[in-house]
Design a protein around this motif. Structure first.
Motif, PDB file in Angstrom:
ATOM      1  N   LEU A 126       0.845  -1.204   0.000  1.00 25.48           N
ATOM      2  CA  LEU A 126       0.000   0.000   0.000  1.00 25.48           C
ATOM      3  C   LEU A 126       0.878   1.251   0.000  1.00 25.48           C
ATOM      4  O   LEU A 126       1.920   1.294   0.655  1.00 25.48           O
ATOM      5  CB  LEU A 126      -0.889   0.004   1.243  1.00 25.48           C
ATOM      6  CG  LEU A 126      -1.805  -1.204   1.435  1.00 25.48           C
ATOM      7  CD1 LEU A 126      -2.612  -1.053   2.719  1.00 25.48           C
ATOM      8  CD2 LEU A 126      -2.767  -1.343   0.272  1.00 25.48           C
ATOM      9  N   SER A 127       0.405   2.296  -0.682  1.00 21.85           N
ATOM     10  CA  SER A 127       1.101   3.585  -0.587  1.00 21.85           C
ATOM     11  C   SER A 127       0.778   4.206   0.773  1.00 21.85           C
ATOM     12  O   SER A 127      -0.111   3.736   1.475  1.00 21.85           O
ATOM     13  CB  SER A 127       0.620   4.511  -1.702  1.00 21.85           C
ATOM     14  OG  SER A 127      -0.698   4.930  -1.390  1.00 21.85           O
ATOM     15  N   TYR A 134      -6.538   2.481   5.276  1.00 21.45           N
ATOM     16  CA  TYR A 134      -6.691   1.087   5.711  1.00 21.45           C
ATOM     17  C   TYR A 134      -6.593   0.999   7.236  1.00 21.45           C
ATOM     18  O   TYR A 134      -7.367   0.318   7.897  1.00 21.45           O
ATOM     19  CB  TYR A 134      -5.614   0.231   5.040  1.00 21.45           C
ATOM     20  CG  TYR A 134      -5.523  -1.177   5.579  1.00 21.45           C
ATOM     21  CD1 TYR A 134      -6.548  -2.098   5.322  1.00 21.45           C
ATOM     22  CD2 TYR A 134      -4.439  -1.583   6.348  1.00 21.45           C
ATOM     23  CE1 TYR A 134      -6.473  -3.383   5.813  1.00 21.45           C
ATOM     24  CE2 TYR A 134      -4.368  -2.870   6.845  1.00 21.45           C
ATOM     25  CZ  TYR A 134      -5.383  -3.771   6.586  1.00 21.45           C
ATOM     26  OH  TYR A 134      -5.316  -5.041   7.085  1.00 21.45           O
ATOM     27  N   GLN A 135      -5.636   1.747   7.791  1.00 17.57           N
ATOM     28  CA  GLN A 135      -5.420   1.710   9.241  1.00 17.57           C
ATOM     29  C   GLN A 135      -6.629   2.294   9.982  1.00 17.57           C
ATOM     30  O   GLN A 135      -7.063   1.764  11.001  1.00 17.57           O
ATOM     31  CB  GLN A 135      -4.166   2.522   9.565  1.00 17.57           C
ATOM     32  CG  GLN A 135      -3.602   2.204  10.926  1.00 17.57           C
ATOM     33  CD  GLN A 135      -2.461   3.136  11.293  1.00 17.57           C
ATOM     34  OE1 GLN A 135      -2.235   4.138  10.622  1.00 17.57           O
ATOM     35  NE2 GLN A 135      -1.755   2.817  12.348  1.00 17.57           N
ATOM     36  N   VAL A 160      -7.348   7.735  -4.314  1.00 17.03           N
ATOM     37  CA  VAL A 160      -6.873   6.803  -3.280  1.00 17.03           C
ATOM     38  C   VAL A 160      -7.939   5.736  -3.009  1.00 17.03           C
ATOM     39  O   VAL A 160      -7.664   4.529  -2.983  1.00 17.03           O
ATOM     40  CB  VAL A 160      -6.550   7.562  -1.965  1.00 17.03           C
ATOM     41  CG1 VAL A 160      -6.071   6.598  -0.903  1.00 17.03           C
ATOM     42  CG2 VAL A 160      -5.510   8.637  -2.222  1.00 17.03           C
ATOM     43  N   ILE A 161      -9.182   6.203  -2.841  1.00 15.26           N
ATOM     44  CA  ILE A 161     -10.270   5.262  -2.543  1.00 15.26           C
ATOM     45  C   ILE A 161     -10.452   4.304  -3.716  1.00 15.26           C
ATOM     46  O   ILE A 161     -10.615   3.098  -3.536  1.00 15.26           O
ATOM     47  CB  ILE A 161     -11.578   6.041  -2.265  1.00 15.26           C
ATOM     48  CG1 ILE A 161     -11.438   6.850  -0.983  1.00 15.26           C
ATOM     49  CG2 ILE A 161     -12.761   5.084  -2.148  1.00 15.26           C
ATOM     50  CD1 ILE A 161     -12.615   7.705  -0.647  1.00 15.26           C
ATOM     51  N   GLN A 162     -10.375   4.860  -4.931  1.00 13.87           N
ATOM     52  CA  GLN A 162     -10.571   4.030  -6.122  1.00 13.87           C
ATOM     53  C   GLN A 162      -9.524   2.920  -6.187  1.00 13.87           C
ATOM     54  O   GLN A 162      -9.831   1.761  -6.452  1.00 13.87           O
ATOM     55  CB  GLN A 162     -10.505   4.917  -7.382  1.00 13.87           C
ATOM     56  CG  GLN A 162     -11.060   4.254  -8.614  1.00 13.87           C
ATOM     57  CD  GLN A 162     -12.477   3.706  -8.411  1.00 13.87           C
ATOM     58  OE1 GLN A 162     -13.369   4.417  -7.973  1.00 13.87           O
ATOM     59  NE2 GLN A 162     -12.675   2.422  -8.688  1.00 13.87           N
ATOM     60  N   LYS A 163      -8.263   3.272  -5.871  1.00 11.90           N
ATOM     61  CA  LYS A 163      -7.195   2.261  -5.905  1.00 11.90           C
ATOM     62  C   LYS A 163      -7.484   1.153  -4.901  1.00 11.90           C
ATOM     63  O   LYS A 163      -7.273  -0.031  -5.191  1.00 11.90           O
ATOM     64  CB  LYS A 163      -5.846   2.920  -5.592  1.00 11.90           C
ATOM     65  CG  LYS A 163      -5.192   3.518  -6.832  1.00 11.90           C
ATOM     66  CD  LYS A 163      -3.794   4.022  -6.501  1.00 11.90           C
ATOM     67  CE  LYS A 163      -3.276   4.926  -7.600  1.00 11.90           C
ATOM     68  NZ  LYS A 163      -2.566   6.094  -7.096  1.00 11.90           N
ATOM     69  N   LEU A 170     -11.612  -2.391  -0.188  1.00 16.96           N
ATOM     70  CA  LEU A 170     -12.761  -1.641   0.309  1.00 16.96           C
ATOM     71  C   LEU A 170     -14.046  -2.044  -0.407  1.00 16.96           C
ATOM     72  O   LEU A 170     -14.022  -2.490  -1.551  1.00 16.96           O
ATOM     73  CB  LEU A 170     -12.573  -0.142   0.049  1.00 16.96           C
ATOM     74  CG  LEU A 170     -11.417   0.553   0.717  1.00 16.96           C
ATOM     75  CD1 LEU A 170     -11.542   2.043   0.490  1.00 16.96           C
ATOM     76  CD2 LEU A 170     -11.412   0.277   2.198  1.00 16.96           C
ATOM     77  N   VAL A 171     -15.171  -1.843   0.293  1.00 17.54           N
ATOM     78  CA  VAL A 171     -16.466  -1.932  -0.391  1.00 17.54           C
ATOM     79  C   VAL A 171     -17.261  -0.689  -0.016  1.00 17.54           C
ATOM     80  O   VAL A 171     -17.032  -0.078   1.024  1.00 17.54           O
ATOM     81  CB  VAL A 171     -17.272  -3.176   0.054  1.00 17.54           C
ATOM     82  CG1 VAL A 171     -16.725  -4.411  -0.572  1.00 17.54           C
ATOM     83  CG2 VAL A 171     -17.291  -3.292   1.561  1.00 17.54           C
ATOM     84  N   LEU A 172     -18.193  -0.310  -0.910  1.00 22.67           N
ATOM     85  CA  LEU A 172     -19.015   0.859  -0.632  1.00 22.67           C
ATOM     86  C   LEU A 172     -20.368   0.412  -0.121  1.00 22.67           C
ATOM     87  O   LEU A 172     -20.957  -0.524  -0.661  1.00 22.67           O
ATOM     88  CB  LEU A 172     -19.199   1.686  -1.905  1.00 22.67           C
ATOM     89  CG  LEU A 172     -17.905   2.239  -2.504  1.00 22.67           C
ATOM     90  CD1 LEU A 172     -18.231   3.096  -3.704  1.00 22.67           C
ATOM     91  CD2 LEU A 172     -17.142   3.057  -1.483  1.00 22.67           C
ATOM     92  N   GLN A 173     -20.839   1.108   0.910  1.00 17.31           N
ATOM     93  CA  GLN A 173     -22.213   0.962   1.390  1.00 17.31           C
ATOM     94  C   GLN A 173     -22.656  -0.494   1.506  1.00 17.31           C
ATOM     95  O   GLN A 173     -23.346  -1.028   0.665  1.00 17.31           O
ATOM     96  CB  GLN A 173     -23.159   1.638   0.401  1.00 17.31           C
ATOM     97  CG  GLN A 173     -24.401   2.141   1.088  1.00 17.31           C
ATOM     98  CD  GLN A 173     -24.383   3.636   1.162  1.00 17.31           C
ATOM     99  OE1 GLN A 173     -23.927   4.299   0.266  1.00 17.31           O
ATOM    100  NE2 GLN A 173     -24.887   4.189   2.236  1.00 17.31           N
ATOM    101  N   GLU A 174     -22.237  -1.135   2.561  1.00 16.78           N
ATOM    102  CA  GLU A 174     -22.663  -2.519   2.725  1.00 16.78           C
ATOM    103  C   GLU A 174     -22.940  -2.696   4.207  1.00 16.78           C
ATOM    104  O   GLU A 174     -22.087  -2.405   5.024  1.00 16.78           O
ATOM    105  CB  GLU A 174     -21.544  -3.453   2.271  1.00 16.78           C
ATOM    106  CG  GLU A 174     -21.915  -4.912   2.377  1.00 16.78           C
ATOM    107  CD  GLU A 174     -20.800  -5.806   1.845  1.00 16.78           C
ATOM    108  OE1 GLU A 174     -21.117  -6.749   1.145  1.00 16.78           O
ATOM    109  OE2 GLU A 174     -19.620  -5.543   2.133  1.00 16.78           O
ATOM    110  N   GLU A 175     -24.135  -3.135   4.519  1.00 16.06           N
ATOM    111  CA  GLU A 175     -24.422  -3.285   5.948  1.00 16.06           C
ATOM    112  C   GLU A 175     -23.953  -4.636   6.427  1.00 16.06           C
ATOM    113  O   GLU A 175     -24.282  -5.670   5.871  1.00 16.06           O
ATOM    114  CB  GLU A 175     -25.916  -3.125   6.208  1.00 16.06           C
ATOM    115  CG  GLU A 175     -26.256  -1.689   6.400  1.00 16.06           C
ATOM    116  CD  GLU A 175     -27.497  -1.508   7.234  1.00 16.06           C
ATOM    117  OE1 GLU A 175     -28.176  -2.497   7.514  1.00 16.06           O
ATOM    118  OE2 GLU A 175     -27.776  -0.371   7.598  1.00 16.06           O
TER     119      GLU A 175
END
Length: 816
Positions: A126-127, A134-135, A160-163, A170-175
């Protein structure tokens, strides 16, 4: 020209005007949500609070995108109440709207990011920026886009989020849902027809030839004679070296009955609840007095010692209000408490009880919101933590604020920084409802209001069922250390008492108001203590994760093997938290089961239930915990409570320290001996002659109240003065210092009252921002409204100064 006035869910104090067509104008009602464009490209869910035909003069009104509701989902009383909160607590109306609505009803172009579950991540790939995000997700399970901007401290974060999404981290909007079922334990008891002596003879006659069955029945008698608690199938099978098939045969023969327990132990005697709610003499008197006081006053304080049976009185009062078809709101300070109470209330009101608090997910909260709005049977009684105050009540008749002294009723961050107890009194006033405040240790302001006849006052001085108040014993740690009578942090007295309790099959609660293993790790050679990089605090050592953590910003590092400044390997820990107590207990009492209840063990929606269930079902012998334990939990088998160190509460730099310590210790002590037997409390302290500790020992609330009141009057604190606290934050130390000084000078020139500051708080840097505070004390005879207007004007001119614009100012009214 047709317009609507809307509130946006942003920290903005103004309302905004949007234009609508004539058809929409006649369709829209106050309290409906509309989607509106705001700024260059964003769309927000706004709330309509007015419909009018006055064109805005300063800007051209944009058109709304669409109407989201068919009928209003917010009532007019709510809108008025929110406006009161915004003006009294000096925050933006947008903040109140955002805080009040379940976030599922606020659709907006701000997405939530969470981490993929059960995933191995190679951190070296990770950059720097990716690693920071992430942390941060290791500390909390989801982040908003806004949070990421704050973490990385730059505007353009989408790459950054896209990478990270491309790397499948990462995932977007997941309960993330949690599947927990309360554990049902299977118990057996003898069938009721064998209760008499004649019945027993007949029983042995029946089992003459069935030896294995006879063996189990005899073993059952042995167990029930030695253990005074219900017998589970599992224990019985183990004790008799038998199998559950034989028990099944005995149940079929109607010699045994089996039953399951999940909630309170109260109903294991098999009677139905109808006839159980007989109020004792003292409760009945209090019940009548409360009803009397409601004829003259809107608010009444019920001051009853711990375990005096306040809940039963609440239940009786709720019954009366439900008969008149009104809704009832029952506010509790702590989510842990709702789990225990819901069970109790459901046995009386069945399906009429709804629960609302922040551990519920979006869909569940929206469901409760709609049920309350539609005045369903399902939501006649709403139990919840402070956020339940914002529900759309139609016909509210009665509000109970239980444990009203608790500081968790006050919201700290983010705005609105309201106090649920005070806001509940105002809400009740607009519904013409009554408020009952209940507590064994009322806050000084409330007791002052009751004594000065603003509120009614009802007191109960005896415990329910004439159970004795617990016997409190002080242990002088100075003396015990001197005589070498300490094992770890346990005095010989405490160990002996724990042994006695455990041998009688009773449970023990130990209280230590610090989580983690120890708050400080120090190098013996050079005295260096590892500090957080972003805050001005030492890092707390958490042993089970073998890491040092900052409890303010969540920064973590692995436990160092050697000192970072002089490379010495002699590191030692100072102070102790719940984790260390738990470790010591395991070595002193290797055969007992330990449980721990603090912020680390109760994460997740059912964190509390898991621990409370297993303590209730007596799977845990000794429970160690922080102040979550002091909140009115009810366990009938606890005979001993130990307070590990009373001093770290007493010496806080806070004008409420003594009052809070008294409340905390009295509440923790009140967990002991709640059924037949008198409980025992052991308080370990270096200063047994301290006034507050003596007042706890003698259960002397009045003494504490008089002493604190005297101090408050001299030093200009509530209830004689109202306090507004301003907190200024900025990354640049010198700019902050200069700005705080400017603000202080202008305030002290324009306000004719004590203005104190600008002061550095005990922890003067959090997340790399330096902090200064200014405190304004408003006397009783000065108009609070005008003072607040003056303060707001000064703040507006402060923001107009270019070099101070970067300083964040937060206002906290009645911050205690």
């Amino acid at each position: 020209m047709h317009f609507v006035e809307v509130i946006l869910p942003l920290s903005l104090a103004k309302t905004f005007t949007y234009s609508v067509s004539e058809a929409e104008f006649h369709y829209i009602k106050k309290g409906m949500r509309v989607a509106v464009p705001f700024g260059k490209s964003k769309i927000y869910t706004a709330l309509v609070i007015e419909i009018h035909q006055n064109e805005p003069t300063l800007y051209e009104a944009k058109e709304i995108h669409q109407i989201l509701d068919e009928k209003p989902i917010v009532t007019e009383i709510q809108i008025t109440h929110w406006q009161w909160i915004a003006s009294y607590y000096m925050c933006a109306i947008g903040d109140v709207y955002r805080g009040a609505m379940p976030s599922g009803l606020l659709l907006e172009s701000e997405t939530i990011i969470s981490q993929k579950q059960d995933l191995f991540v190679d951190e070296s790939l990770l950059s720097d920026d990716e690693f920071l995000v992430y942390q941060a997700l290791q500390q909390q399970n989801s982040l908003k886009v806004q949070d990421v901007i704050a973490i990385l401290n730059k505007k353009n974060i989408f790459p950054v989020i896209q990478k990270l999404i491309d790397k499948n981290i990462l995932v977007l909007q997941e309960e993330i849902s949690e599947s927990y079922k309360p554990k049902l334990v299977r118990y057996v008891r003898l069938h009721s027809k064998y209760d008499s002596n004649a019945g027993l003879g007949e029983l042995l006659e029946t089992l003459k030839s069935a030896n294995k069955q006879k063996e189990i029945v005899l073993r059952y008698f042995q167990l029930s004679a030695t253990e005074k608690k219900p017998i589970t199938v599992k224990i019985l099978v183990e004790a008799a070296n038998s199998s559950s098939a034989i028990i099944k045969a005995l149940i079929e023969k109607e010699i045994f009955e089996d039953y399951f327990l999940q909630e309170d132990r109260v109903n294991f005697n098999g009677k139905i609840r109808e006839d159980q709610l007989q109020l004792s003499q003292a409760q009945q008197t209090a019940f009548e007095e409360i009803k009397d006081s409601f004829t003259q006053k809107e608010v009444c304080l019920l001051h009853g010692v711990t375990s005096s049976g306040k809940t039963e009185i609440y239940i009786k009062l709720i019954e009366e209000y439900l008969e008149t078809g009104k809704q009832v709101l029952y506010l509790l300070p702590e989510i842990a408490l709702t789990t225990q109470l819901v069970g109790r209330l459901r046995t009386y009101f069945g399906n009429k009880v709804a629960v609302f608090h922040s551990k519920y997910n979006n869909n569940e909260r929206i469901e409760v919101w709609n049920q309350v709005l539609a005045n369903y049977q399902k939501a006649q009684v709403v139990i919840g933590a402070r956020s339940a105050l914002f529900l759309p009540f139609h016909n509210l008749g009665f509000i109970i604020v239980d444990e009203e002294h608790e500081q968790t009723f006050k919201q700290v961050d983010p705005a609105p920084r309201y106090h649920a107890r005070d806001a509940a009194v105002v809400l009740a006033h607009s519904h013409k409802a009554k408020v009952l405040l209940g507590s064994a240790t009322p806050s000084i302001e409330t007791y002052f209001n009751a004594k000065s006849e603003k509120y009614g006052l009802v007191e109960i001085s005896k415990r329910f069922g004439n159970v004795m108040m617990p016997n409190i014993e002080l242990v002088d740690l100075k003396d015990k250390y001197f005589r070498k009578k300490m094992t770890g942090h346990f005095s010989d007295v405490l160990i002996e008492e724990i042994n006695t309790a455990l041998s009688l099959g009773e449970q023990v609660i130990l209280f230590q108001n610090r989580r983690g293993y120890s708050p400080i790790i120090e190098c013996i050679t050079c005295g260096n203590v590892p500090q957080c990089q972003q805050c001005d605090v030492s890092l707390t050592y958490h042993k089970h994760k073998n890491q040092l953590r900052c409890h303010y910003c969540g920064y973590t590092m692995a436990k160092p093997t050697h000192c970072h400044s002089c490379s010495s390997v002699d590191l030692t820990t100072r102070g102790f938290g719940t984790e260390q107590i738990e470790q010591e207990l395991i070595s002193i009492f290797p055969n007992s089961k330990m449980g721990r209840m603090d912020q680390d063990t109760t994460r997740g929606k059912f964190g509390f239930e898991k621990i409370i269930d297993s303590f209730k079902n007596r799977e845990i012998d000794i429970l160690v915990g922080t102040q979550m334990l002091a909140k009115g939990l009810d366990f009938d088998n606890v005979s001993l409570v130990g307070i590990m160190n009373a001093d770290n509460m007493l010496y806080h730099p806070d004008f409420r320290a003594f009052e809070r310590s008294f409340q905390m210790m009295t509440q923790v002590a009140g967990r002991a001996g709640r059924s037949e037997k008198q409980g025992k409390v052991i308080i370990q302290t270096y200063n047994p002659n301290h006034n507050t500790i003596q007042q706890v020992t003698n259960n002397d609330y009045r003494g504490m109240y008089q002493e604190q009141l005297y101090d408050r009057q001299i030093y200009k604190y509530p209830p004689y003065f109202r306090i507004i606290k301003l907190t200024l934050k900025q990354r640049d130390f010198d700019k902050l210092k200069e700005g705080a000084m400017w603000l202080y000078q202008v305030m002290s020139q324009n306000l004719t009252m004590p203005v104190l500051g600008p002061e550095e708080p005990a922890i003067n840097r959090i997340r790399n921002e330096y902090i200064r505070t200014i405190i304004i004390k408003i006397p009783q005879n000065v108009s609070v409204v005008n003072t607040k207007k003056t303060i707001q004007k000064i703040l507006n001119s402060f923001e107009a100064v270019a070099q101070y614009r970067a300083i964040k100012v937060t206002l906290n009214v009645d911050f205690y």
